[in-house]
Structure formats: C-alpha cells, structure tokens
Scaffold this motif. Structure first.
Motif, PDB file in Angstrom:
ATOM      1  N   LEU A 186      16.401   7.439  34.745  1.00  0.00           N
ATOM      2  CA  LEU A 186      17.507   7.583  35.618  1.00  0.00           C
ATOM      3  C   LEU A 186      18.960   7.744  34.895  1.00  0.00           C
ATOM      4  O   LEU A 186      19.471   8.628  35.375  1.00  0.00           O
ATOM      5  CB  LEU A 186      17.509   6.487  36.345  1.00  0.00           C
ATOM      6  CG  LEU A 186      18.549   6.413  37.716  1.00  0.00           C
ATOM      7  CD1 LEU A 186      18.276   7.549  38.544  1.00  0.00           C
ATOM      8  CD2 LEU A 186      18.465   5.162  38.462  1.00  0.00           C
ATOM      9  N   ARG A 187      19.100   7.052  33.930  1.00  0.00           N
ATOM     10  CA  ARG A 187      20.201   7.207  33.028  1.00  0.00           C
ATOM     11  C   ARG A 187      20.332   8.663  32.474  1.00  0.00           C
ATOM     12  O   ARG A 187      21.295   9.146  32.257  1.00  0.00           O
ATOM     13  CB  ARG A 187      20.179   6.064  32.036  1.00  0.00           C
ATOM     14  CG  ARG A 187      21.721   6.013  31.282  1.00  0.00           C
ATOM     15  CD  ARG A 187      21.755   4.785  30.407  1.00  0.00           C
ATOM     16  NE  ARG A 187      22.747   4.568  29.622  1.00  0.00           N
ATOM     17  CZ  ARG A 187      23.218   3.761  29.042  1.00  0.00           C
ATOM     18  NH1 ARG A 187      21.988   2.963  28.573  1.00  0.00           N
ATOM     19  NH2 ARG A 187      24.291   3.567  28.492  1.00  0.00           N
ATOM     20  N   GLN A 188      19.139   9.180  32.035  1.00  0.00           N
ATOM     21  CA  GLN A 188      19.158  10.492  31.432  1.00  0.00           C
ATOM     22  C   GLN A 188      19.438  11.399  32.390  1.00  0.00           C
ATOM     23  O   GLN A 188      20.113  12.409  32.084  1.00  0.00           O
ATOM     24  CB  GLN A 188      17.787  10.506  30.685  1.00  0.00           C
ATOM     25  CG  GLN A 188      17.734  11.814  29.723  1.00  0.00           C
ATOM     26  CD  GLN A 188      16.406  12.183  29.126  1.00  0.00           C
ATOM     27  OE1 GLN A 188      15.414  11.162  29.273  1.00  0.00           O
ATOM     28  NE2 GLN A 188      16.286  13.042  28.209  1.00  0.00           N
ATOM     29  N   ARG A 189      18.823  11.186  33.618  1.00  0.00           N
ATOM     30  CA  ARG A 189      18.910  12.373  34.739  1.00  0.00           C
ATOM     31  C   ARG A 189      20.605  12.427  35.225  1.00  0.00           C
ATOM     32  O   ARG A 189      20.845  13.400  35.336  1.00  0.00           O
ATOM     33  CB  ARG A 189      18.001  12.003  35.563  1.00  0.00           C
ATOM     34  CG  ARG A 189      17.897  13.091  36.600  1.00  0.00           C
ATOM     35  CD  ARG A 189      16.956  12.798  37.719  1.00  0.00           C
ATOM     36  NE  ARG A 189      15.356  12.497  37.355  1.00  0.00           N
ATOM     37  CZ  ARG A 189      14.900  11.193  37.250  1.00  0.00           C
ATOM     38  NH1 ARG A 189      15.533  10.364  38.220  1.00  0.00           N
ATOM     39  NH2 ARG A 189      13.725  10.931  36.938  1.00  0.00           N
ATOM     40  N   HIS A 190      21.067  11.138  35.293  1.00  0.00           N
ATOM     41  CA  HIS A 190      22.501  10.994  35.739  1.00  0.00           C
ATOM     42  C   HIS A 190      23.349  10.208  34.978  1.00  0.00           C
ATOM     43  O   HIS A 190      23.289   9.266  34.905  1.00  0.00           O
ATOM     44  CB  HIS A 190      22.166  10.352  36.985  1.00  0.00           C
ATOM     45  CG  HIS A 190      21.471  11.068  38.156  1.00  0.00           C
ATOM     46  ND1 HIS A 190      21.528  12.293  38.811  1.00  0.00           N
ATOM     47  CD2 HIS A 190      20.332  10.537  38.799  1.00  0.00           C
ATOM     48  CE1 HIS A 190      20.594  12.494  39.545  1.00  0.00           C
ATOM     49  NE2 HIS A 190      20.154  11.534  39.548  1.00  0.00           N
ATOM     50  N   PRO A 222      26.150   9.407  46.757  1.00  0.00           N
ATOM     51  CA  PRO A 222      25.360  10.255  46.012  1.00  0.00           C
ATOM     52  C   PRO A 222      24.727   9.121  44.927  1.00  0.00           C
ATOM     53  O   PRO A 222      23.481   9.278  44.553  1.00  0.00           O
ATOM     54  CB  PRO A 222      26.143  11.501  45.226  1.00  0.00           C
ATOM     55  CG  PRO A 222      27.341  11.512  46.200  1.00  0.00           C
ATOM     56  CD  PRO A 222      27.657  10.332  46.844  1.00  0.00           C
ATOM     57  N   ALA A 223      25.388   8.379  44.284  1.00  0.00           N
ATOM     58  CA  ALA A 223      25.080   7.366  43.349  1.00  0.00           C
ATOM     59  C   ALA A 223      23.798   6.420  44.142  1.00  0.00           C
ATOM     60  O   ALA A 223      22.717   6.163  43.428  1.00  0.00           O
ATOM     61  CB  ALA A 223      26.075   6.616  42.865  1.00  0.00           C
ATOM     62  N   LEU A 224      24.200   5.960  45.333  1.00  0.00           N
ATOM     63  CA  LEU A 224      23.055   5.194  46.056  1.00  0.00           C
ATOM     64  C   LEU A 224      21.896   6.168  46.396  1.00  0.00           C
ATOM     65  O   LEU A 224      20.773   5.571  46.306  1.00  0.00           O
ATOM     66  CB  LEU A 224      23.681   4.658  47.222  1.00  0.00           C
ATOM     67  CG  LEU A 224      24.659   3.383  46.837  1.00  0.00           C
ATOM     68  CD1 LEU A 224      25.018   2.918  48.238  1.00  0.00           C
ATOM     69  CD2 LEU A 224      23.961   2.454  46.160  1.00  0.00           C
ATOM     70  N   ARG A 225      22.005   7.557  46.636  1.00  0.00           N
ATOM     71  CA  ARG A 225      20.843   8.081  46.953  1.00  0.00           C
ATOM     72  C   ARG A 225      20.064   8.257  45.848  1.00  0.00           C
ATOM     73  O   ARG A 225      18.825   8.422  45.962  1.00  0.00           O
ATOM     74  CB  ARG A 225      21.183   9.601  47.715  1.00  0.00           C
ATOM     75  CG  ARG A 225      21.875   9.494  49.047  1.00  0.00           C
ATOM     76  CD  ARG A 225      22.222  10.674  49.480  1.00  0.00           C
ATOM     77  NE  ARG A 225      23.036  10.780  50.808  1.00  0.00           N
ATOM     78  CZ  ARG A 225      24.355  10.947  50.872  1.00  0.00           C
ATOM     79  NH1 ARG A 225      24.946  11.167  49.929  1.00  0.00           N
ATOM     80  NH2 ARG A 225      24.799  10.793  52.094  1.00  0.00           N
ATOM     81  N   ALA A 226      20.813   8.418  44.858  1.00  0.00           N
ATOM     82  CA  ALA A 226      19.979   8.793  43.420  1.00  0.00           C
ATOM     83  C   ALA A 226      18.944   7.681  42.922  1.00  0.00           C
ATOM     84  O   ALA A 226      17.745   7.595  42.835  1.00  0.00           O
ATOM     85  CB  ALA A 226      21.150   8.902  42.157  1.00  0.00           C
ATOM     86  N   VAL A 227      19.670   6.311  43.154  1.00  0.00           N
ATOM     87  CA  VAL A 227      18.874   5.017  42.939  1.00  0.00           C
ATOM     88  C   VAL A 227      17.841   4.710  43.995  1.00  0.00           C
ATOM     89  O   VAL A 227      16.615   4.651  43.700  1.00  0.00           O
ATOM     90  CB  VAL A 227      20.120   3.860  43.063  1.00  0.00           C
ATOM     91  CG1 VAL A 227      18.968   2.674  42.689  1.00  0.00           C
ATOM     92  CG2 VAL A 227      20.873   4.146  41.849  1.00  0.00           C
ATOM     93  N   LEU A 228      18.181   5.151  45.106  1.00  0.00           N
ATOM     94  CA  LEU A 228      16.802   5.103  46.441  1.00  0.00           C
ATOM     95  C   LEU A 228      15.684   5.889  45.966  1.00  0.00           C
ATOM     96  O   LEU A 228      14.714   5.410  45.999  1.00  0.00           O
ATOM     97  CB  LEU A 228      17.864   5.351  47.736  1.00  0.00           C
ATOM     98  CG  LEU A 228      16.767   5.232  48.771  1.00  0.00           C
ATOM     99  CD1 LEU A 228      16.410   3.792  48.770  1.00  0.00           C
ATOM    100  CD2 LEU A 228      17.518   5.709  49.996  1.00  0.00           C
ATOM    101  N   ALA A 229      16.095   7.234  45.750  1.00  0.00           N
ATOM    102  CA  ALA A 229      14.850   8.017  45.246  1.00  0.00           C
ATOM    103  C   ALA A 229      14.151   7.452  44.153  1.00  0.00           C
ATOM    104  O   ALA A 229      13.012   7.802  44.127  1.00  0.00           O
ATOM    105  CB  ALA A 229      15.591   9.532  45.051  1.00  0.00           C
TER     106      ALA A 229
END
Length: 310
Positions: free
Chosen positions: A111-115, A278-285
């Motif tokens: 996740l960190r690498q992606r975002h 967008p940050a929460l959506r990324a974590v949720l996904a």
C-alpha cells in the motif's frame, strides 16, 4: 480557541511530557510551555499535572482533549474536500489484535509503495477498545465485530470468521470426542476470555454461550491469553485467523463451536467524524483485497458457498 494551543495539549498527552512533545511538533520547549499557559489561562483551570517524569492530563484536560481531537482531525481533512484524487495524508487504522500481524506487512509494503503520499498509522487492540477509539474520532477507519457497531458509524461487511475453541492437547479430556462442540458445553470449561465489552465475548453471548463465572478468567490481552492457554490453565476462543500458529502445532487442539459453525461478522467502518476521502478509499480497497487473499490462503474463514455479502 487557538488550534496551535489545542494541538500542543494533544501532543503532550500523546508523548507524556513537554520535551518529547516539543520535538515532535518542531517547537522550542519554552514556546510549547507558553502555548499551554495561554490555553490554561483561556480555560481558567489547570489542564496538566507536571511531575518528575513529564506531564499528564488533568480531568479537565482529558475532557478538553477528547472534545478537541475529532475537531482538529476534521479540520486537517478539509483539503481532501477539494477533489484531489491522489490518496495523501495520514490515515489512522484500527484493527483487532489478531489481524494486525496479517495486515502490517502489506500495509507498509504494497500500500505504501502504491500510494507514497499516504501515511498509515496502525493501531490494534480488542474490539471494544477499537470501537471506542473510532467513536471518539481517534481512528479514521477500523475493523470491528458486527455486535460492536453504532448507528452513528457507517460500516460494511468485510468477512465472517469461524470462532474456534483451543487449548493444549492434554486438556482434550475436558471435551471427549471430535468435531464441533455444542455451545452449551462452554459453561463447564475453564475459559480465558476478554471482558464482555469486546466483540468476541458479545458474539458468544448472542450465540447463547454462558461461561461459568467461577471458572472464567477475564483477560484483555491477547498475548496473556495465549500464555495462559500455553501453560494449560484453560481454554479460550479466538477467530481462525488468530490461530494459524496453534493450528500448525500438534501440542494444541482446536474445536469448532456449534452446528452450523459459530461465526463472528467483521465489519469495516469509517469514523463518523470523517468524510470518504481518496485516502480512506485506498485503505478500504486494500483491506478488502487483503481479506480475500487471506481467505484464499486459508488463514481467514473462506465465504460459505453461495453466501452473499450484505
């Protein structure tokens, strides 16, 4: 009320003293002391106890900190309302203790690498604590047991986990036979369980399990529960994902509960203080993807055939 002064108070509460808080905020310690003095003057009462090892909140200080924390977090999230599609900023994620070990590597790796502009702070604990922290605004997103939900919290189903009894194999005499154990049988076992405020205990209660108070040990620490079970003190109940180590160790016995198997529904919930950024959506996904991966590996309970998420 000045935001800088409130953030100064929260920093001292988090770090336990003026020196560490000043370093974290990038302030000189006299400047930080001045901010607190002005805040106490404005409030008209002491907000901190000073002691030899640092400082801690007074009762008034704790009340102010609890009220200020979600407000400051909401203000910090305002830039995300400008339709920036890039996940960025800090997200505080709370998960049950048994899941943190399975999620940490992917969160701080994939996740960190992606975002790269997304900063995750991972917090774990028993579900009662996670629910409280989410409601208070200390967390942005959390995984909870269904029984811990509040009407004020937006939540969706993430998974359903089998709950399993486990103990050292020498205690198999407590439950003769094989296969699932009737829920009623839990009343005659030496059980080691978290307090009734936590989701696992609530799930057992909803299923009709009533541990004998004279045989029950209440322990709100996963590591302590494991240690007591390892010493043969009694049985405990944990989700399948928490028992990968015990399942691979022949010294332990694991038994299902009830027929059909007793399961606890896990929900993923967003703080009522937050909008869906967008940050929460990324974590949720990512949480949904990791759950599916863990189910595929047999670490978490796979969905029942034909089951549909609600």
């Amino acid at each position: 009320m000045d935001q800088t002064r409130l953030r100064s108070l929260l920093a001292i509460a988090e770090h336990g003293g003026f020196g560490r808080a000043a370093a974290a905020l990038g302030l000189a310690q006299p400047s930080l002391s001045r901010q607190i003095a002005l805040l106490e003057q404005e409030i008209g009462r002491p907000l901190l106890y000073r002691h030899g090892r640092g400082a801690r909140l007074t009762e008034d200080g704790q009340r102010l900190a609890d009220a200020a924390r979600p407000l400051l977090a909401a203000l910090a999230s305002l830039p995300a309302a400008l339709d920036d599609p890039v996940p960025r900023g800090q997200v505080v994620l709370g998960v049950p203790t048994f899941m943190s070990v399975h999620l940490a590597e992917s969160i701080f790796g994939e996740l960190r690498q992606r975002h790269p502009q997304l900063h995750i702070r991972l917090v774990d604990g028993f579900s009662g604590f996670i629910n409280q922290w989410l409601t208070e605004g200390r967390l942005d997103i959390a995984i909870l047991y269904d029984s811990q939900r509040s009407r004020a919290i937006a939540a969706e189903v993430l998974a359903e986990e089998d709950l399993l009894l486990f103990a050292r194999r020498r205690r198999a005499r407590d439950l003769p036979g094989e296969g699932p154990v009737p829920v009623s049988a839990l009343a005659r076992l030496d059980l080691i369980l978290p307090d009734r405020q936590h989701g696992l205990r609530r799930a057992l209660h909803r299923a009709g399990a009533h541990p004998d108070p004279t045989l029950l040990l209440e322990v709100d620490s996963l590591s302590a529960i494991r240690a007591l079970v390892e010493r043969g003190i009694g049985w405990s109940v944990l989700p399948r994902a928490a028992l990968a180590r015990e399942a691979a160790d022949r010294r332990y016995i694991l038994r299902g509960i009830g027929s059909p198997p007793l399961r606890a529904r896990l929900m993923v919930a967003v703080s009522p203080m937050r909008g869906m950024t967008p940050a929460l959506r990324a974590v949720l996904a990512h949480l949904h993807a990791m759950t599916a991966r863990l189910q595929g590996l047999g670490i978490m309970t796979p969905p029942a055939a034909g089951a549909r998420r609600r």
